[in-house]
Design a protein around this motif. Sequence first.
Motif, PDB file in Angstrom:
ATOM      1  N   VAL A  88       0.896  -1.286  -0.055  1.00  0.00           N
ATOM      2  CA  VAL A  88       0.171   0.085  -0.096  1.00  0.00           C
ATOM      3  C   VAL A  88       0.679   1.040  -0.062  1.00  0.00           C
ATOM      4  CG1 VAL A  88      -2.044   1.189   1.160  1.00  0.00           C
ATOM      5  CG2 VAL A  88      -1.651  -1.224   1.494  1.00  0.00           C
ATOM      6  N   GLY A  89       0.522   1.994  -0.969  1.00  0.00           N
ATOM      7  CA  GLY A  89       1.135   3.345  -0.835  1.00  0.00           C
ATOM      8  C   GLY A  89       2.809   3.444  -0.954  1.00  0.00           C
TER       9      GLY A  89
ATOM     10  N   LYS B 198       6.383   3.465  -2.675  1.00  0.00           N
ATOM     11  CA  LYS B 198       6.942   4.680  -3.718  1.00  0.00           C
ATOM     12  C   LYS B 198       7.941   3.543  -4.447  1.00  0.00           C
ATOM     13  CE  LYS B 198       5.183   8.592  -1.421  1.00  0.00           C
ATOM     14  NZ  LYS B 198       4.383   7.917  -0.821  1.00  0.00           N
TER      15      LYS B 198
ATOM     16  N   GLU C 215       0.311  14.210  -9.185  1.00  0.00           N
ATOM     17  CA  GLU C 215       1.136  14.191  -7.792  1.00  0.00           C
ATOM     18  C   GLU C 215       1.057  12.727  -7.463  1.00  0.00           C
ATOM     19  OE1 GLU C 215      -0.298  16.657  -4.728  1.00  0.00           O
ATOM     20  OE2 GLU C 215       1.105  15.678  -3.350  1.00  0.00           O
ATOM     21  N   ARG C 216       0.219  11.937  -7.400  1.00  0.00           N
ATOM     22  CA  ARG C 216      -0.011  10.652  -7.162  1.00  0.00           C
ATOM     23  C   ARG C 216       0.881   9.629  -8.057  1.00  0.00           C
ATOM     24  NH1 ARG C 216      -6.038   8.718  -5.359  1.00  0.00           N
ATOM     25  NH2 ARG C 216      -4.984   6.756  -4.889  1.00  0.00           N
TER      26      ARG C 216
ATOM     27  N   SER D 234       5.297   9.374  -7.960  1.00  0.00           N
ATOM     28  CA  SER D 234       6.341   8.446  -7.203  1.00  0.00           C
ATOM     29  C   SER D 234       6.021   7.050  -7.213  1.00  0.00           C
ATOM     30  CB  SER D 234       6.232   8.869  -5.862  1.00  0.00           C
ATOM     31  OG  SER D 234       4.765   8.771  -5.292  1.00  0.00           O
ATOM     32  N   GLN D 235       5.149   6.554  -8.040  1.00  0.00           N
ATOM     33  CA  GLN D 235       4.538   5.260  -8.171  1.00  0.00           C
ATOM     34  C   GLN D 235       5.080   4.245  -9.262  1.00  0.00           C
ATOM     35  OE1 GLN D 235       0.651   5.139  -6.995  1.00  0.00           O
ATOM     36  NE2 GLN D 235       0.823   5.570  -4.898  1.00  0.00           N
TER      37      GLN D 235
ATOM     38  N   GLY E   4       1.882  -2.452  -6.091  1.00  0.00           N
ATOM     39  CA  GLY E   4       0.705  -2.175  -5.323  1.00  0.00           C
ATOM     40  C   GLY E   4       0.135  -3.451  -4.654  1.00  0.00           C
ATOM     41  N   GLY E   5      -1.194  -3.468  -4.266  1.00  0.00           N
ATOM     42  CA  GLY E   5      -1.509  -4.849  -3.351  1.00  0.00           C
ATOM     43  C   GLY E   5      -2.614  -5.434  -3.920  1.00  0.00           C
ATOM     44  N   GLY E   6      -3.749  -5.770  -3.291  1.00  0.00           N
ATOM     45  CA  GLY E   6      -4.661  -6.362  -3.798  1.00  0.00           C
ATOM     46  C   GLY E   6      -4.641  -7.726  -4.570  1.00  0.00           C
TER      47      GLY E   6
ATOM     48  N   ARG F 217      -1.944   2.169 -10.946  1.00  0.00           N
ATOM     49  CA  ARG F 217      -1.645   2.593  -9.636  1.00  0.00           C
ATOM     50  C   ARG F 217      -2.464   3.562  -9.337  1.00  0.00           C
ATOM     51  NH1 ARG F 217      -0.622   0.735  -6.440  1.00  0.00           N
ATOM     52  NH2 ARG F 217       1.204   1.251  -5.358  1.00  0.00           N
ATOM     53  N   GLY F 218      -1.945   4.562  -8.148  1.00  0.00           N
ATOM     54  CA  GLY F 218      -2.762   5.735  -7.855  1.00  0.00           C
ATOM     55  C   GLY F 218      -3.121   6.657  -8.906  1.00  0.00           C
TER      56      GLY F 218
ATOM     57  N   HIS G  48      -6.069   5.440 -10.587  1.00  0.00           N
ATOM     58  CA  HIS G  48      -7.209   5.311  -9.426  1.00  0.00           C
ATOM     59  C   HIS G  48      -7.664   6.742  -9.458  1.00  0.00           C
ATOM     60  CE1 HIS G  48      -4.959   1.867  -7.470  1.00  0.00           C
ATOM     61  NE2 HIS G  48      -5.089   1.590  -8.537  1.00  0.00           N
TER      62      HIS G  48
END
Lengths: 136, 483
Positions: free
Chosen positions: B134-135, B137, B192-193, B196-197, B202-204, B241-242, B245
Motif C-alpha cells: 500500500v502506498g 513508492k 502528484e500521485r 512516485s509510483q 501495489g496490493g490487492g 496505480r494511484g 485510480h
Amino acid sequence: MELPEFYELEHTADWALQINGASLSHLFHSATLGMFDLMGVKLADDGGLDRKIDLEAFDLEELLVAWLEELLYGVEMRSVGVTNLELAVEENSSLISKFTEVPISSIEKEIKGVTFHGLEIKGTRGSLEAIVVFDV
Amino acid sequence: MINKGDVVRTGPVTWEIPKTYRKDMRVPVRIFADERLLNAALKDKSLTQAVNASTLPGLVSHVTVMPDVHQGYGFPIGGVAATSYPEGVISPGAIGYDINCGVRLLASQIAYEEAEPYLDDLALQLDENCPSGVGVKGSVRLSVDDLEDVCRNGSNWALNNGYAWEDDIPSTEEHGRIRNADPRDVSPRAMERGRSQLGTLGGGNHFIEVDLVEKIFDHEAAEAMNLSEGYLVLQIHCGSRGFGHQICSDYVRDLQSAVRKYKIQLPDRELVCAPLNSPEGEAYLSAMSCAANYAFANRQVLVSHARRAFEQTFAGKVANYELTQVYDIAHNMGKIEDHQIEGKQVRVCVHRKGATRAFGPGFSELPEKYRHLGQPVLVPGSMGTASWVLLGTEGSMLQSFGSTCHGAGRTMSRKKAKKSIRGDQLRKQLMKKGIRIHAGSMAGLAEEAPHAYKDVDAVVNVVTQAGIAKKVARLRPVAVIKG
C-alpha cells in the motif's frame, strides 16, 4: 437497539460497507471509521497535525464520496489517518471538518476508489444509513 | 436478482438475457458460460449489473459477459460493451479505477530442474527488486515533465530511459502507447500521485508470479512465443496505480454533472458517462489514455526490475537467464476499434472491464511472429492454480468484439475468504504444493485464497468451446510475490 456505526457486507470482489448514523455528521463519521477499519489502518501513538477540510458537492452522496476520497489521498500521499474528528455536514451538501492528521504505523489493504454503486443516503432524521462500495 | 428462467440458452456455452427482460435495456446480454459457471453468476449481482450496463446510450449489438464474470460496481467484472463512435457514450465506471490493469508474460530458457535449487532466492530477489504494498513508492522519481512524457509515450518512455528492450515494444498491446493522450486532461492530484509510483506493483490481487510451462497445446504458437514445457516463465499483473485510480475517481465525480447536462437516465450512478464527442467524453478518453500509457510503462519498469532479479539469482548458474517478452495485454480499458457488426464495419468504443482483447489472425498491429496465429491472450489463475496462455480467434471477432476472459473470477467474498483461512495457514498450504509465497499482508493473502476463485480451467474450457480463444499453454505457479 442502537445500530452499529458500520459493518462489512458480503461483496464478491470488492468491499461493501453498511454505515449508520443518527445525523448526517454521524453518518459521515461512521463512514470514516469504517473505511479506515476495512483498510486495517493503525495510527502512531504520537505526532499529529491539526487540519481543516471544507467541501461542497451537488448532493449528499457526491459529498460523501468526495470526503472519503480526500481521506484516501492523505493515506496514500502522506501516509496519515485521522483522529479527533469533528464533522458538520449540512443538508445543502456542505461539510466542515476539523481533525488531527496522525501518521499511520501500519496498514493492511489499499482502496483504489470510492464508488457511487448503489449509493443512496436513506432514512429519517435520527436514523440514517447508506451502503458504500469500495474498489479494492 | 435475475433467475435462471430469465436466461435463454442459445448454444452449448452461450446464453442470452433478451432485450425484453427490462424496459430500459437497449441491447440483449450475451453470456458465455457452462451450466455451473452460469449458476455461479446467478448467485450475485453480476447479471443484474450486465443488464444495467445494457442501458448505456449508443450501445451496439449486445453486452457480453465472460465466464469469469463476478459482481463489481456498476459494470460487472468480466463485461464487454461497445458503443458507437462518436455519438455513443464512454463510461469510466465501465472501465474501472485500475485503468489498464493487465498482464505481462515473459519467457525464459531456464528449465525448472535447473532453477529449483535457486527458486527461494529468486522469490526473495523479485520481492526486494519490485516494490509492492500500500502506498509504496518506486525507485523511479518522475518530474512533471517526465510524467507528461510517460502519459504521452507509455512504453516508449521506458525504452528511451533504459527500462525496455527494443523487442518488448511490439509485443505489447498498442505497442505500449495509446495515441491522443493529453496530460492536460489529468488533474494535478493525479499527477502528484503518479510521480512516485512508477515501477510499483501495489496490493490487492496484483502479483508477480514465476510459473513453469506445464503443458503445451499448440506447438507452433508456443514456439513463436518461446515457450517450452518444463521451463520457467514470469507473469506480472498490475495497472496504473494511484495515477489511474485518481483519474477514474476524478471523472466518475465530474461526469455526474455531464449525465445531468446530457439528460442521460441510468440505473446506477457508477455507470456515469458522457457522449464520446462531447468535451467531457473527449477529456475522459484522453485522461484514460494517459493512465493506460502509465500502466504500460509501469509494467515495463517492473520487467526491468524482474530482469535484474533473474540476473542476481541465476548469473553464473545457468547459461541464459534472459527474459523475453511474450506479450502484454490490458483487461480494463476503453478502446476505439473497428468491428464487423451485422455485415458492416462499424467504429466503436469497446469497454472491457475484466475482459481481455483477443484479436484473431491477420491483425496488423501484431508482430510478424504472431500475425498469422492471432493475438496472445494471458489468463492468470489464482495463486495456487493454473494460468493459461491463449490466442485470439476469428470467433472472438464475430461474437465478443474481439474479447475473451481475463482470469478465474472470484466466487467468494473477501470477508468469507478471510474467515475461511488465515494468511499464514494459506502460505503453509501453498508451500507444501511447492509454491513459494512472499506477501506484504497476511490478511490480504487470505482474501486472495485460491478457493475464493472459480475453476480457471473451466473458464478456459468455455471460451475455447465457444471459439472466442484457443489454448496454447497451461502454466503452473512455483513462486508468487504479492503486495
